[in-house]
Design an enzyme around this catalytic site. Structure first.
Site, PDB file in Angstrom:
ATOM      1  N   GLU A  42       0.888  -1.164   0.000  1.00  0.00           N
ATOM      2  CA  GLU A  42       0.000   0.000   0.000  1.00  0.00           C
ATOM      3  C   GLU A  42       0.925   1.211   0.000  1.00  0.00           C
ATOM      4  O   GLU A  42       1.529   1.538   1.021  1.00  0.00           O
ATOM      5  CB  GLU A  42      -0.892  -0.027   1.245  1.00  0.00           C
ATOM      6  CG  GLU A  42      -1.776   1.205   1.394  1.00  0.00           C
ATOM      7  CD  GLU A  42      -2.545   1.185   2.719  1.00  0.00           C
ATOM      8  OE1 GLU A  42      -2.902   0.079   3.205  1.00  0.00           O
ATOM      9  OE2 GLU A  42      -2.777   2.267   3.276  1.00  0.00           O
ATOM     10  N   ARG A  46       1.635  10.189   0.771  1.00  0.00           N
ATOM     11  CA  ARG A  46       2.116  11.128   1.786  1.00  0.00           C
ATOM     12  C   ARG A  46       3.361  11.835   1.310  1.00  0.00           C
ATOM     13  O   ARG A  46       3.892  12.692   2.004  1.00  0.00           O
ATOM     14  CB  ARG A  46       2.436  10.393   3.083  1.00  0.00           C
ATOM     15  CG  ARG A  46       1.222   9.775   3.680  1.00  0.00           C
ATOM     16  CD  ARG A  46       1.499   9.096   4.976  1.00  0.00           C
ATOM     17  NE  ARG A  46       0.423   8.180   5.226  1.00  0.00           N
ATOM     18  CZ  ARG A  46       0.363   7.363   6.254  1.00  0.00           C
ATOM     19  NH1 ARG A  46       1.343   7.350   7.128  1.00  0.00           N
ATOM     20  NH2 ARG A  46      -0.642   6.556   6.400  1.00  0.00           N
ATOM     21  N   THR A  69      -3.605   6.373   1.724  1.00  0.00           N
ATOM     22  CA  THR A  69      -3.770   7.796   2.056  1.00  0.00           C
ATOM     23  C   THR A  69      -4.362   8.567   0.875  1.00  0.00           C
ATOM     24  O   THR A  69      -3.974   9.697   0.580  1.00  0.00           O
ATOM     25  CB  THR A  69      -2.432   8.430   2.518  1.00  0.00           C
ATOM     26  OG1 THR A  69      -1.686   7.488   3.304  1.00  0.00           O
ATOM     27  CG2 THR A  69      -2.683   9.654   3.377  1.00  0.00           C
ATOM     28  N   LYS A 129     -11.097  -0.180   6.285  1.00  0.00           N
ATOM     29  CA  LYS A 129      -9.846  -0.069   7.036  1.00  0.00           C
ATOM     30  C   LYS A 129     -10.219   0.423   8.428  1.00  0.00           C
ATOM     31  O   LYS A 129     -10.945   1.417   8.561  1.00  0.00           O
ATOM     32  CB  LYS A 129      -8.935   0.931   6.330  1.00  0.00           C
ATOM     33  CG  LYS A 129      -7.681   1.303   7.102  1.00  0.00           C
ATOM     34  CD  LYS A 129      -6.751   2.151   6.254  1.00  0.00           C
ATOM     35  CE  LYS A 129      -5.519   2.561   7.049  1.00  0.00           C
ATOM     36  NZ  LYS A 129      -4.401   2.984   6.192  1.00  0.00           N
TER      37      LYS A 129
HETATM   38  C1  3PG Z   1      -1.377   3.770   7.976  1.00  0.00           C
HETATM   39  O1  3PG Z   1      -1.359   4.701   7.226  1.00  0.00           O
HETATM   40  O2  3PG Z   1      -2.117   2.809   7.768  1.00  0.00           O
HETATM   41  C2  3PG Z   1      -0.575   3.832   9.202  1.00  0.00           C
HETATM   42  O3  3PG Z   1       0.124   5.010   9.292  1.00  0.00           O
HETATM   43  C3  3PG Z   1       0.344   2.692   9.390  1.00  0.00           C
HETATM   44  O4  3PG Z   1       0.456   2.630  10.735  1.00  0.00           O
HETATM   45  P1  3PG Z   1       1.758   2.075  11.470  1.00  0.00           P
HETATM   46  O5  3PG Z   1       2.891   2.924  10.971  1.00  0.00           O
HETATM   47  O6  3PG Z   1       1.461   2.283  12.929  1.00  0.00           O
HETATM   48  O7  3PG Z   1       1.899   0.638  11.110  1.00  0.00           O
END
Ligand code: 3PG
Length: 212
Positions: A42, A46, A69, A129
């Site tokens: 994924e 960002r 995102t 999600k």
């Molecule tokens: C996401 O965007 O799904 C999270 O930022 C991932 O979260 P993590 O870095 O705590 O695994």
């Protein structure tokens, strides 16, 4: 979410959440994922490198590349143009879901409350999600939501790691778990392909051990 994408995510049980600062790192990261036994990513919007990174990874043809995102319809367009096969959004946005549908690409919106889950259902979606998982009640909250929403499947992400992975994978309502622990941004940026591959392989082995 389209059955074939969800089937692949459910069978891998893990969705590596990636932040790439430079598309030049995308090929090495993809190799680490494939060689580590987890041909899924994924790639999050960002950074400015997201679309180019998706393109590099998708063009290889050996891993399932989605975009994360995704918060605007314009990002939906960019992700699709780059070759993303599915989209992930931190929240539930009608505009994003509708644009995804126009493209015929599956989308996984974020939902952590009963109202948000119902909003996703109203948009015709049954997989969400659960983000940010750790600060939204964790596995206990998912189990509570799964009681009334029997047909809904969750992909908890955010604050998940080796220490608590078992709590999520034990739930029948959890389709897969997302996380960044096996693809640390700094190691990807450093070009540490071997190190990332080892972390990926560890995560795959752990998920296999925890398989109910
Ligand atoms: C996401 O965007 O799904 C999270 O930022 C991932 O979260 P993590 O870095 O705590 O695994």
């Amino acid at each position: 979410m389209a059955d074939n994408v969800l089937t692949q995510l459910s069978s891998s049980r893990l969705v590596p959440v990636v932040v790439l600062d430079d598309a030049a790192d995308a090929h090495g990261l993809a190799s680490a994922l494939v060689d580590g036994g987890l041909p899924v990513a994924e790639v999050t919007f960002r950074t400015d490198a997201a679309a180019d990174s998706i393109r590099v990874m998708a063009d290889r043809g050996d891993l399932l590349v989605g975009a994360g995102t995704v918060i605007t319809p314009a990002q939906v367009d960019q992700a699709v143009a780059a070759g993303a096969r599915y989209l992930v959004s931190p929240g539930t946005s009608r505009a994003v879901v509708e644009r995804a549908r126009e493209h015929g690409i599956p989308v996984l919106p974020g939902a952590v409350t009963a109202t948000e889950v119902q909003a996703a259902l109203e948009l015709g979606l049954d997989t969400v999600k659960f983000f940010p998982a750790g600060s939204s009640g964790g596995a206990a909250a998912i189990a509570a939501l799964a009681a009334p929403f029997t047909g809904v499947r969750f992909v908890p992400t955010g604050g998940v790691g080796p220490a608590n992975l078992h709590e999520y994978l034990a739930l029948p309502s959890v389709a897969a778990v997302g996380g960044s622990w096996m693809v640390p941004r700094d190691r990807v940026r450093a070009g540490d392909v071997d190190g990332v591959r080892a972390l990926v392989a560890d995560a795959v082995a752990l998920a296999a051990r925890l398989r109910p």
